[in-house]
Motif scaffolding. Structure first.
Motif, PDB file in Angstrom:
ATOM      1  N   THR A  85       0.854  -1.183   0.000  1.00 48.23           N
ATOM      2  CA  THR A  85       0.000   0.000   0.000  1.00 48.23           C
ATOM      3  C   THR A  85       0.891   1.234   0.000  1.00 48.23           C
ATOM      4  O   THR A  85       1.613   1.473   0.972  1.00 48.23           O
ATOM      5  CB  THR A  85      -0.923   0.008   1.237  1.00 48.23           C
ATOM      6  OG1 THR A  85      -1.708  -1.194   1.228  1.00 48.23           O
ATOM      7  CG2 THR A  85      -1.843   1.220   1.225  1.00 48.23           C
ATOM      8  N   PRO A  86       0.877   2.010  -1.102  1.00 48.63           N
ATOM      9  CA  PRO A  86       1.696   3.221  -1.156  1.00 48.63           C
ATOM     10  C   PRO A  86       1.294   4.197  -0.047  1.00 48.63           C
ATOM     11  O   PRO A  86       0.118   4.485   0.138  1.00 48.63           O
ATOM     12  CB  PRO A  86       1.390   3.824  -2.525  1.00 48.63           C
ATOM     13  CG  PRO A  86       0.799   2.709  -3.322  1.00 48.63           C
ATOM     14  CD  PRO A  86       0.116   1.820  -2.334  1.00 48.63           C
ATOM     15  N   ASP A  87       2.304   4.686   0.685  1.00 49.27           N
ATOM     16  CA  ASP A  87       2.028   5.614   1.783  1.00 49.27           C
ATOM     17  C   ASP A  87       2.564   7.017   1.514  1.00 49.27           C
ATOM     18  O   ASP A  87       2.586   7.858   2.400  1.00 49.27           O
ATOM     19  CB  ASP A  87       2.611   5.072   3.087  1.00 49.27           C
ATOM     20  CG  ASP A  87       4.115   4.846   3.010  1.00 49.27           C
ATOM     21  OD1 ASP A  87       4.699   4.996   1.914  1.00 49.27           O
ATOM     22  OD2 ASP A  87       4.707   4.514   4.046  1.00 49.27           O
ATOM     23  N   LYS A  88       2.995   7.249   0.264  1.00 50.76           N
ATOM     24  CA  LYS A  88       3.487   8.581  -0.123  1.00 50.76           C
ATOM     25  C   LYS A  88       3.215   8.791  -1.602  1.00 50.76           C
ATOM     26  O   LYS A  88       3.012   7.831  -2.339  1.00 50.76           O
ATOM     27  CB  LYS A  88       4.977   8.716   0.193  1.00 50.76           C
ATOM     28  CG  LYS A  88       5.836   7.625  -0.405  1.00 50.76           C
ATOM     29  CD  LYS A  88       7.242   7.648   0.164  1.00 50.76           C
ATOM     30  CE  LYS A  88       7.945   6.333  -0.162  1.00 50.76           C
ATOM     31  NZ  LYS A  88       9.079   6.095   0.699  1.00 50.76           N
ATOM     32  N   THR A  89       3.197  10.050  -2.013  1.00 47.63           N
ATOM     33  CA  THR A  89       2.941  10.378  -3.411  1.00 47.63           C
ATOM     34  C   THR A  89       4.248  10.711  -4.119  1.00 47.63           C
ATOM     35  O   THR A  89       5.247  11.047  -3.485  1.00 47.63           O
ATOM     36  CB  THR A  89       1.976  11.577  -3.537  1.00 47.63           C
ATOM     37  OG1 THR A  89       2.549  12.706  -2.880  1.00 47.63           O
ATOM     38  CG2 THR A  89       0.620  11.256  -2.926  1.00 47.63           C
ATOM     39  N   GLY A  90       4.206  10.594  -5.440  1.00 49.34           N
ATOM     40  CA  GLY A  90       5.377  10.910  -6.248  1.00 49.34           C
ATOM     41  C   GLY A  90       5.612   9.841  -7.301  1.00 49.34           C
ATOM     42  O   GLY A  90       4.790   8.949  -7.505  1.00 49.34           O
ATOM     43  N   ALA A  91       6.764   9.933  -7.965  1.00 45.68           N
ATOM     44  CA  ALA A  91       7.165   8.961  -8.981  1.00 45.68           C
ATOM     45  C   ALA A  91       8.313   8.132  -8.415  1.00 45.68           C
ATOM     46  O   ALA A  91       9.299   8.687  -7.927  1.00 45.68           O
ATOM     47  CB  ALA A  91       7.593   9.679 -10.249  1.00 45.68           C
ATOM     48  N   PHE A  92       8.168   6.809  -8.487  1.00 40.77           N
ATOM     49  CA  PHE A  92       9.152   5.902  -7.894  1.00 40.77           C
ATOM     50  C   PHE A  92       9.521   4.817  -8.902  1.00 40.77           C
ATOM     51  O   PHE A  92       8.646   4.236  -9.543  1.00 40.77           O
ATOM     52  CB  PHE A  92       8.585   5.272  -6.624  1.00 40.77           C
ATOM     53  CG  PHE A  92       8.050   6.286  -5.655  1.00 40.77           C
ATOM     54  CD1 PHE A  92       8.907   6.953  -4.792  1.00 40.77           C
ATOM     55  CD2 PHE A  92       6.707   6.599  -5.623  1.00 40.77           C
ATOM     56  CE1 PHE A  92       8.417   7.903  -3.908  1.00 40.77           C
ATOM     57  CE2 PHE A  92       6.204   7.549  -4.748  1.00 40.77           C
ATOM     58  CZ  PHE A  92       7.069   8.205  -3.885  1.00 40.77           C
ATOM     59  N   GLN A  93      10.803   4.535  -9.009  1.00 38.53           N
ATOM     60  CA  GLN A  93      11.278   3.559  -9.981  1.00 38.53           C
ATOM     61  C   GLN A  93      11.181   2.130  -9.457  1.00 38.53           C
ATOM     62  O   GLN A  93      11.432   1.862  -8.287  1.00 38.53           O
ATOM     63  CB  GLN A  93      12.722   3.861 -10.375  1.00 38.53           C
ATOM     64  CG  GLN A  93      13.188   3.055 -11.587  1.00 38.53           C
ATOM     65  CD  GLN A  93      14.559   3.456 -12.057  1.00 38.53           C
ATOM     66  OE1 GLN A  93      15.514   3.486 -11.291  1.00 38.53           O
ATOM     67  NE2 GLN A  93      14.661   3.763 -13.342  1.00 38.53           N
ATOM     68  N   TYR A  94      10.797   1.221 -10.335  1.00 38.60           N
ATOM     69  CA  TYR A  94      10.879  -0.218 -10.066  1.00 38.60           C
ATOM     70  C   TYR A  94      11.757  -0.825 -11.149  1.00 38.60           C
ATOM     71  O   TYR A  94      11.919  -0.262 -12.229  1.00 38.60           O
ATOM     72  CB  TYR A  94       9.507  -0.895  -9.995  1.00 38.60           C
ATOM     73  CG  TYR A  94       8.608  -0.708 -11.188  1.00 38.60           C
ATOM     74  CD1 TYR A  94       8.684  -1.562 -12.290  1.00 38.60           C
ATOM     75  CD2 TYR A  94       7.652   0.298 -11.211  1.00 38.60           C
ATOM     76  CE1 TYR A  94       7.842  -1.407 -13.381  1.00 38.60           C
ATOM     77  CE2 TYR A  94       6.801   0.458 -12.286  1.00 38.60           C
ATOM     78  CZ  TYR A  94       6.900  -0.390 -13.372  1.00 38.60           C
ATOM     79  OH  TYR A  94       6.063  -0.230 -14.442  1.00 38.60           O
ATOM     80  N   TYR A  95      12.361  -1.977 -10.850  1.00 42.45           N
ATOM     81  CA  TYR A  95      13.315  -2.560 -11.790  1.00 42.45           C
ATOM     82  C   TYR A  95      13.602  -4.012 -11.436  1.00 42.45           C
ATOM     83  O   TYR A  95      13.136  -4.534 -10.426  1.00 42.45           O
ATOM     84  CB  TYR A  95      14.617  -1.756 -11.801  1.00 42.45           C
ATOM     85  CG  TYR A  95      15.224  -1.530 -10.437  1.00 42.45           C
ATOM     86  CD1 TYR A  95      16.082  -2.463  -9.872  1.00 42.45           C
ATOM     87  CD2 TYR A  95      14.932  -0.374  -9.703  1.00 42.45           C
ATOM     88  CE1 TYR A  95      16.639  -2.258  -8.612  1.00 42.45           C
ATOM     89  CE2 TYR A  95      15.476  -0.163  -8.451  1.00 42.45           C
ATOM     90  CZ  TYR A  95      16.335  -1.108  -7.914  1.00 42.45           C
ATOM     91  OH  TYR A  95      16.880  -0.909  -6.666  1.00 42.45           O
ATOM     92  N   SER A  96      14.379  -4.656 -12.289  1.00 44.97           N
ATOM     93  CA  SER A  96      14.954  -5.965 -12.007  1.00 44.97           C
ATOM     94  C   SER A  96      16.445  -5.741 -11.850  1.00 44.97           C
ATOM     95  O   SER A  96      17.034  -4.938 -12.573  1.00 44.97           O
ATOM     96  CB  SER A  96      14.689  -6.937 -13.165  1.00 44.97           C
ATOM     97  OG  SER A  96      15.333  -8.184 -12.923  1.00 44.97           O
ATOM     98  N   ASP A  97      17.056  -6.427 -10.878  1.00 45.93           N
ATOM     99  CA  ASP A  97      18.492  -6.221 -10.676  1.00 45.93           C
ATOM    100  C   ASP A  97      19.242  -7.547 -10.616  1.00 45.93           C
ATOM    101  O   ASP A  97      18.659  -8.606 -10.428  1.00 45.93           O
ATOM    102  CB  ASP A  97      18.770  -5.384  -9.431  1.00 45.93           C
ATOM    103  CG  ASP A  97      18.489  -6.108  -8.126  1.00 45.93           C
ATOM    104  OD1 ASP A  97      18.093  -7.288  -8.140  1.00 45.93           O
ATOM    105  OD2 ASP A  97      18.650  -5.489  -7.070  1.00 45.93           O
ATOM    106  N   LYS A  98      20.534  -7.429 -10.845  1.00 46.87           N
ATOM    107  CA  LYS A  98      21.460  -8.557 -10.670  1.00 46.87           C
ATOM    108  C   LYS A  98      22.553  -8.075  -9.741  1.00 46.87           C
ATOM    109  O   LYS A  98      23.186  -7.056  -9.995  1.00 46.87           O
ATOM    110  CB  LYS A  98      22.063  -8.975 -12.006  1.00 46.87           C
ATOM    111  CG  LYS A  98      21.074  -9.629 -12.928  1.00 46.87           C
ATOM    112  CD  LYS A  98      21.718 -10.777 -13.658  1.00 46.87           C
ATOM    113  CE  LYS A  98      20.825 -11.271 -14.741  1.00 46.87           C
ATOM    114  NZ  LYS A  98      19.984 -12.343 -14.396  1.00 46.87           N
TER     115      LYS A  98
END
Length: 113
Positions: A85-98
């Motif tokens: 559940t998002p508890d803040k507003t804005g733009a946030f990055q998601y990704y896959s990492d190694k």
């Protein structure tokens, strides 16, 4: 009869708050070199249910650090369900990492309003 309906709606609102009763469901597909969708729109306080599936030929994961979402490594064809559940507003990055480094081309943004 109208009063009965009104009471039913009031009870549902008390016992099942709007944000909990209506989770947003998003399908995220991991492919070698990309994540679909590239952008997710969401609302602060509304639960997000993410269905993550690896359709690539390599191992991938789903990472959304702003909301402490870190899946296990997914073998090709594997899937995992994530809820937050998002508890803040804005733009946030998601990704896959190694090894803690985001993979090239494998990122997107969740926009929380």
């Amino acid at each position: 009869m109208r009063l009965t309906r009104l009471c039913s709606v009031a009870l549902l609102t008390i016992f099942f708050p709007f944000s909990a009763a209506y989770a947003q469901t998003v399908q995220v597909t991991l492919r070698d070199g990309s994540i679909q969708p590239g952008t997710i729109q969401s609302t602060r306080g509304q639960e997000v249910h993410v269905l993550v599936q690896n359709r690539g030929l390599n191992v991938h994961n789903f990472v959304l650090p702003a909301f402490y979402v870190f899946t296990q490594n997914l073998q090709p064809g594997q899937r995992v369900d994530v809820r937050f559940t998002p508890d803040k507003t804005g733009a946030f990055q998601y990704y896959s990492d190694k090894s803690g480094v985001p993979e090239p081309g494998m990122f997107g943004t969740i926009q929380v309003r």
